[in-house]
Write a protein that holds these residues in place. Structure first.
Motif, PDB file in Angstrom:
ATOM      1  N   VAL A  99     -29.825  38.603  55.030  1.00  0.00           N
ATOM      2  CA  VAL A  99     -29.932  37.370  55.752  1.00  0.00           C
ATOM      3  C   VAL A  99     -30.381  37.850  57.323  1.00  0.00           C
ATOM      4  O   VAL A  99     -29.945  38.524  57.871  1.00  0.00           O
ATOM      5  CB  VAL A  99     -28.815  36.135  55.713  1.00  0.00           C
ATOM      6  N   ARG A 100     -31.170  36.618  58.054  1.00  0.00           N
ATOM      7  CA  ARG A 100     -31.173  36.831  59.566  1.00  0.00           C
ATOM      8  C   ARG A 100     -29.953  36.248  60.154  1.00  0.00           C
ATOM      9  O   ARG A 100     -29.266  35.738  59.634  1.00  0.00           O
ATOM     10  CB  ARG A 100     -32.383  35.962  59.851  1.00  0.00           C
ATOM     11  N   SER A 103     -29.290  32.678  61.067  1.00  0.00           N
ATOM     12  CA  SER A 103     -28.723  31.981  59.851  1.00  0.00           C
ATOM     13  C   SER A 103     -27.199  32.130  60.012  1.00  0.00           C
ATOM     14  O   SER A 103     -26.561  31.131  59.596  1.00  0.00           O
ATOM     15  CB  SER A 103     -29.492  32.398  58.640  1.00  0.00           C
ATOM     16  N   VAL A 106     -25.249  30.720  63.218  1.00  0.00           N
ATOM     17  CA  VAL A 106     -25.211  29.126  63.374  1.00  0.00           C
ATOM     18  C   VAL A 106     -23.657  28.692  63.130  1.00  0.00           C
ATOM     19  O   VAL A 106     -23.281  27.834  63.980  1.00  0.00           O
ATOM     20  CB  VAL A 106     -26.025  28.349  62.284  1.00  0.00           C
TER      21      VAL A 106
END
Length: 285
Positions: A99-100, A103, A106
């Motif tokens: 995943v980035r 993301s 957050v």
């Protein structure tokens, strides 16, 4: 590890506009660049890689912090708290998951901002439970007009947020109340604030001064009785009582005491029992 990064470079200065412009100058990372930097940090402890990851994501913190501008707190403070969340996210980010970073971060960014808002929006905490926190950060977004909710609106909000109507009413009431000074000066006060404290006019009905004095006197009396009773014991019995019950560091075992005196543990137990009986009689007399 991340704590050693130069925090000053991610802390908003007094000129917030300049800070935002500088933050937006940092180029966004490609997936390949981000993964490479994250691996260097995770496996080699590369602080330069950590710094690049943080600085390249400051624009996202700024964007998220803007959604919390309605709580009367400084934008720079919200950004700084969000940056702390970003740093925590970078420290925990695993590039192998797929995943980035944005993301993943957050949650951490919002979590730090939430805590800051709850600590500083009111002197008295307005939200402590999970449902109250959920209400606190969603009630403003849900409200379509100024003024209090009507019954229909309360039911709709409660259903949308998965809480009870009672919780909605209570949170709306809490958010509508402003903090007041505990010791306000009267408008016609002529003392310039001297010798005036409204707290002096409040009664603490739960306090019992006489009871406190009585307990203190009793504790002192009991201590004196115990000290005199100990003096009535022979030295060996007194030492056993001290070692078994009055030593603050540790409670000695019967075997340890027996070894010191060259007697059996059973004999130590008998001496202790007899000494306790004598103490009881002396204290109760």
């Amino acid at each position: 590890m991340i704590d050693k990064v130069q925090v000053l470079s991610v802390t908003p200065p007094s000129n917030l506009d300049a800070y935002i412009r500088i933050a937006n100058l940092w180029p966004m990372l490609s997936i390949k660049e981000e993964k490479s930097l994250a691996k260097r940090l995770r496996y080699n402890g590369d602080l330069d890689a950590a710094k690049t990851l943080i600085l390249s994501h400051l624009r996202f913190v700024i964007h998220i912090s803007r959604s919390y501008s309605g709580y009367g707190l400084l934008q720079a403070d919200l950004i700084q708290e969000g940056n702390l969340g970003l740093m925590k996210a970078v420290r925990r980010f695993n590039p192998e998951i797929g995943v980035r970073l944005v993301s993943f971060a957050v949650h951490w960014i919002k979590s730090e901002i939430h805590e800051y808002v709850l600590r500083n929006w009111r002197i008295v905490k307005v939200a402590t439970t999970k449902s109250q926190r959920k209400l606190f950060f969603n009630l403003r977004k849900t409200k379509k007009r100024l003024g209090w909710f009507n019954e229909e609106e309360i039911s709709i909000v409660a259903k949308e947020l998965g809480v009870s109507s009672k919780d909605v009413r209570e949170m709306e009431s809490r958010m509508s109340v402003q903090d007041v000074v505990f010791n306000p000066l009267p408008e016609d006060d002529h003392t310039d604030g001297r010798n005036y404290h409204s707290v002096q006019y409040l009664q603490d009905k739960t306090s019992n001064f006489a009871h406190g004095v009585e307990e203190e006197n009793w504790d002192e009396h009991a201590t004196n009785k115990l000290s005199n009773a100990l003096l009535g014991l022979d030295k060996r019995s007194r030492d056993i009582i001290h070692a078994r019950w009055l030593d603050k560091d540790k409670k000695n075992t019967l075997q340890n005491i027996a070894s010191n005196y060259g007697i059996s543990a059973e004999r130590v137990r008998q001496l202790e029992k007899n000494a306790m009986k004598k103490l009881k009689i002396a204290i109760e007399s």
